[in-house]
Design a protein around this motif. Structure first.
Motif, PDB file in Angstrom:
ATOM      1  N   VAL A   3      -5.490   0.476   3.006  1.00 63.29           N
ATOM      2  CA  VAL A   3      -4.512   1.556   2.836  1.00 63.29           C
ATOM      3  C   VAL A   3      -5.242   2.882   2.702  1.00 63.29           C
ATOM      4  CG1 VAL A   3      -2.769   2.551   1.304  1.00 63.29           C
ATOM      5  CG2 VAL A   3      -2.776   0.083   1.762  1.00 63.29           C
ATOM      6  N   VAL A   4      -4.864   3.830   3.551  1.00 56.19           N
ATOM      7  CA  VAL A   4      -5.269   5.222   3.402  1.00 56.19           C
ATOM      8  C   VAL A   4      -3.995   6.032   3.582  1.00 56.19           C
ATOM      9  CG1 VAL A   4      -6.777   7.093   4.138  1.00 56.19           C
ATOM     10  CG2 VAL A   4      -7.514   4.721   4.446  1.00 56.19           C
ATOM     11  N   ALA A   5      -3.460   6.520   2.491  1.00 54.65           N
ATOM     12  CA  ALA A   5      -2.174   7.211   2.544  1.00 54.65           C
ATOM     13  C   ALA A   5      -2.235   8.472   1.698  1.00 54.65           C
ATOM     14  CB  ALA A   5      -1.050   6.307   2.040  1.00 54.65           C
ATOM     15  N   GLY A   6      -1.395   9.433   2.057  1.00 51.41           N
ATOM     16  CA  GLY A   6      -1.408  10.698   1.343  1.00 51.41           C
ATOM     17  C   GLY A   6      -0.027  11.169   0.959  1.00 51.41           C
ATOM     18  N   ALA A   7      -0.010  12.122   0.041  1.00 50.72           N
ATOM     19  CA  ALA A   7       1.220  12.824  -0.344  1.00 50.72           C
ATOM     20  C   ALA A   7       1.105  14.244   0.193  1.00 50.72           C
ATOM     21  CB  ALA A   7       1.380  12.827  -1.863  1.00 50.72           C
ATOM     22  N   TYR A   8       2.108  14.696   0.949  1.00 52.15           N
ATOM     23  CA  TYR A   8       2.029  15.975   1.650  1.00 52.15           C
ATOM     24  C   TYR A   8       3.205  16.870   1.266  1.00 52.15           C
ATOM     25  CZ  TYR A   8      -1.247  13.387   4.603  1.00 52.15           C
ATOM     26  OH  TYR A   8      -2.301  12.627   5.055  1.00 52.15           O
ATOM     27  N   ASP A   9       2.917  18.169   1.091  1.00 48.38           N
ATOM     28  CA  ASP A   9       3.991  19.096   0.800  1.00 48.38           C
ATOM     29  C   ASP A   9       4.693  19.515   2.093  1.00 48.38           C
ATOM     30  OD1 ASP A   9       2.405  21.005   2.065  1.00 48.38           O
ATOM     31  OD2 ASP A   9       1.854  22.047   0.209  1.00 48.38           O
ATOM     32  N   GLY A  10       5.653  20.416   1.981  1.00 50.05           N
ATOM     33  CA  GLY A  10       6.439  20.810   3.139  1.00 50.05           C
ATOM     34  C   GLY A  10       5.632  21.466   4.237  1.00 50.05           C
ATOM     35  N   GLY A  31      10.863  16.583  -2.027  1.00 49.83           N
ATOM     36  CA  GLY A  31      10.522  17.007  -0.670  1.00 49.83           C
ATOM     37  C   GLY A  31       9.128  16.600  -0.244  1.00 49.83           C
ATOM     38  N   ILE A  32       8.315  16.120  -1.173  1.00 52.17           N
ATOM     39  CA  ILE A  32       6.970  15.654  -0.844  1.00 52.17           C
ATOM     40  C   ILE A  32       7.073  14.367  -0.036  1.00 52.17           C
ATOM     41  CG2 ILE A  32       4.829  14.728  -1.823  1.00 52.17           C
ATOM     42  CD1 ILE A  32       5.289  16.623  -4.209  1.00 52.17           C
ATOM     43  N   GLU A  33       6.278  14.279   1.019  1.00 49.84           N
ATOM     44  CA  GLU A  33       6.310  13.108   1.896  1.00 49.84           C
ATOM     45  C   GLU A  33       5.093  12.224   1.659  1.00 49.84           C
ATOM     46  OE1 GLU A  33       7.330  12.339   6.530  1.00 49.84           O
ATOM     47  OE2 GLU A  33       5.514  13.526   6.184  1.00 49.84           O
ATOM     48  N   LEU A  34       5.326  10.914   1.558  1.00 51.95           N
ATOM     49  CA  LEU A  34       4.258   9.925   1.470  1.00 51.95           C
ATOM     50  C   LEU A  34       4.147   9.249   2.819  1.00 51.95           C
ATOM     51  CD1 LEU A  34       5.183   8.259  -1.958  1.00 51.95           C
ATOM     52  CD2 LEU A  34       3.724  10.246  -1.562  1.00 51.95           C
ATOM     53  N   ARG A  35       2.940   9.180   3.381  1.00 61.52           N
ATOM     54  CA  ARG A  35       2.751   8.526   4.672  1.00 61.52           C
ATOM     55  C   ARG A  35       1.294   8.122   4.840  1.00 61.52           C
ATOM     56  NH1 ARG A  35       0.022  11.955   7.974  1.00 61.52           N
ATOM     57  NH2 ARG A  35       0.297  14.220   7.706  1.00 61.52           N
ATOM     58  N   ASN A  36       1.076   7.225   5.813  1.00 58.35           N
ATOM     59  CA  ASN A  36      -0.279   6.806   6.147  1.00 58.35           C
ATOM     60  C   ASN A  36      -1.052   7.966   6.765  1.00 58.35           C
ATOM     61  OD1 ASN A  36      -0.239   3.980   5.441  1.00 58.35           O
ATOM     62  ND2 ASN A  36       1.107   3.649   7.181  1.00 58.35           N
ATOM     63  N   ALA A  37      -2.321   8.061   6.446  1.00 60.73           N
ATOM     64  CA  ALA A  37      -3.191   9.009   7.133  1.00 60.73           C
ATOM     65  C   ALA A  37      -3.371   8.537   8.567  1.00 60.73           C
ATOM     66  CB  ALA A  37      -4.542   9.086   6.428  1.00 60.73           C
ATOM     67  N   SER A  38      -3.342   9.464   9.528  1.00 56.53           N
ATOM     68  CA  SER A  38      -3.408   9.036  10.929  1.00 56.53           C
ATOM     69  C   SER A  38      -4.167   9.991  11.838  1.00 56.53           C
ATOM     70  CB  SER A  38      -1.985   8.860  11.484  1.00 56.53           C
ATOM     71  OG  SER A  38      -1.258  10.068  11.404  1.00 56.53           O
ATOM     72  N   SER A  39      -4.480  11.177  11.379  1.00 58.88           N
ATOM     73  CA  SER A  39      -5.145  12.155  12.231  1.00 58.88           C
ATOM     74  C   SER A  39      -6.502  12.534  11.661  1.00 58.88           C
ATOM     75  CB  SER A  39      -4.279  13.413  12.357  1.00 58.88           C
ATOM     76  OG  SER A  39      -4.210  14.098  11.114  1.00 58.88           O
ATOM     77  N   MET A  53     -15.206   5.099   7.716  1.00 57.57           N
ATOM     78  CA  MET A  53     -14.881   3.967   6.848  1.00 57.57           C
ATOM     79  C   MET A  53     -13.400   3.959   6.489  1.00 57.57           C
ATOM     80  SD  MET A  53     -17.402   2.044   6.587  1.00 57.57           S
ATOM     81  CE  MET A  53     -16.581   0.976   5.403  1.00 57.57           C
ATOM     82  N   LEU A  54     -12.798   5.137   6.358  1.00 58.53           N
ATOM     83  CA  LEU A  54     -11.365   5.208   6.083  1.00 58.53           C
ATOM     84  C   LEU A  54     -10.579   4.596   7.243  1.00 58.53           C
ATOM     85  CD1 LEU A  54     -11.188   8.873   4.705  1.00 58.53           C
ATOM     86  CD2 LEU A  54     -11.136   6.763   3.363  1.00 58.53           C
ATOM     87  N   LYS A  55     -10.968   4.945   8.466  1.00 58.73           N
ATOM     88  CA  LYS A  55     -10.271   4.430   9.647  1.00 58.73           C
ATOM     89  C   LYS A  55     -10.465   2.923   9.783  1.00 58.73           C
ATOM     90  CE  LYS A  55     -10.951   8.769  12.185  1.00 58.73           C
ATOM     91  NZ  LYS A  55     -11.561   9.408  13.369  1.00 58.73           N
TER      92      LYS A  55
END
Length: 285
Positions: A53-60, A8-16, A43-45
């Motif tokens: 690449v700036v990406a994270g793993a997010y829980d529900g 259920g963990i989602e991997l996606r690009n950081a965007s906010s 610098m991340l942006k």
């Protein structure tokens, strides 16, 4: 790009702004509030806008459990990516998120026609050596003494310096594709070493590292420093003589550590080794 794991963990690009703030917060949690080399949101942006690449793993609930950060460019005349940071929250360690974040990074970079990904890690950290060499298929190509200076302000580096292996990860190669596309179970497991330690092999050297350098650094800093000095000399000597690092493995100790029951499975009841080979045609110094 987004990918949801079976957990259920989602991997996606950081965007906010919240995403970038979470990356900075996890840097501080991992390397300490006094860490001098934390990468700030601007610098991340910017890195993302330049193919990074700036990406994270997010829980529900949308909480960041881990992140990966790197920048893209050219090295040796080829498209390349430098994967600078990867961190996972303490409560999410053991879920395989480090490997999943690297797999996600690979998917993003293949679309950009990147051929090789580089990053660094401490050769003394056996856990990371196993991940990088056995689970991902990367190989060390250079040993750098105190790459980030003697003291970065991080509690993780205090008293040990920042000697690092630079590893190369050929993300489009058949070997890497087999490991990554085979899923989390591909490659050697924690219970089965990838190959035996055979000290009779010709043109082969073995460099031992401790099972948990962090524990040694906390309990006996002088012993940790001795591990650094000994392995630094061994790696520099062998690499200077034309050897290349070709693998990482382990074998069970003849006698368990104090307090460890005989026969009990434990990563602390092992001796860990890098294999270095002098390949045909290699030049000596």
């Amino acid at each position: 790009m987004r990918r949801r794991l079976a957990s259920g963990i989602e991997l996606r690009n950081a965007s906010s702004d919240a995403d970038y703030a979470a990356v900075v917060e996890l840097q501080q949690q991992t390397w300490g509030d006094s860490f001098d080399d934390a990468v700030p949101p601007p610098m991340l942006k910017i890195s993302q806008k330049m193919g990074g690449v700036v990406a994270g793993a997010y829980d529900g609930a949308g909480r960041m459990l881990g992140f990966i950060y790197g920048m893209s460019g050219f090295r040796f005349g080829e498209r390349a990516h430098w994967s600078h940071m990867l961190a996972v929250t303490r409560d999410a360690r053991g879920l395989g998120l480090g490997r999943e974040l690297k797999a996600f990074q690979r998917e993003l970079l293949l679309e950009l026609e990147v051929e090789t990904v580089y990053w660094t890690y401490d050769p003394l950290v056996a856990r990371n050596a196993n991940l990088n060499l056995n689970r991902l298929g990367a190989l060390p190509v250079e040993y750098v003494e105190d790459m980030y200076g003697e003291d970065t302000g991080s509690i993780l580096h205090s008293g040990l310096g920042t000697d690092r292996f630079i590893v190369a990860w050929p993300i489009g190669s058949e070997r890497v594709a087999g490991l990554m596309e085979g899923g989390p179970t591909a490659g050697p497991t924690r219970d089965m070493p990838p190959f035996p330690v055979d000290e009779t092999l010709v043109n082969t050297a073995w460099v031992e590292v401790p099972p948990n350098i962090g524990s040694i650094l906390r309990s006996a800093p002088e012993d940790a420093a001795a591990w650094r000095q000994r392995t630094r000399g061994q790696f520099q000597e062998h690499l200077g003589d034309g050897y290349e690092v070709t693998g990482f493995t382990w074998r069970e100790r003849a006698e368990p550590d104090a307090g460890q029951e005989a026969g009990a499975p434990s990563v602390l009841n092992r001796r860990y080794y890098y294999r270095l080979e002098k390949l045909e045609g290699a030049e000596t110094r």
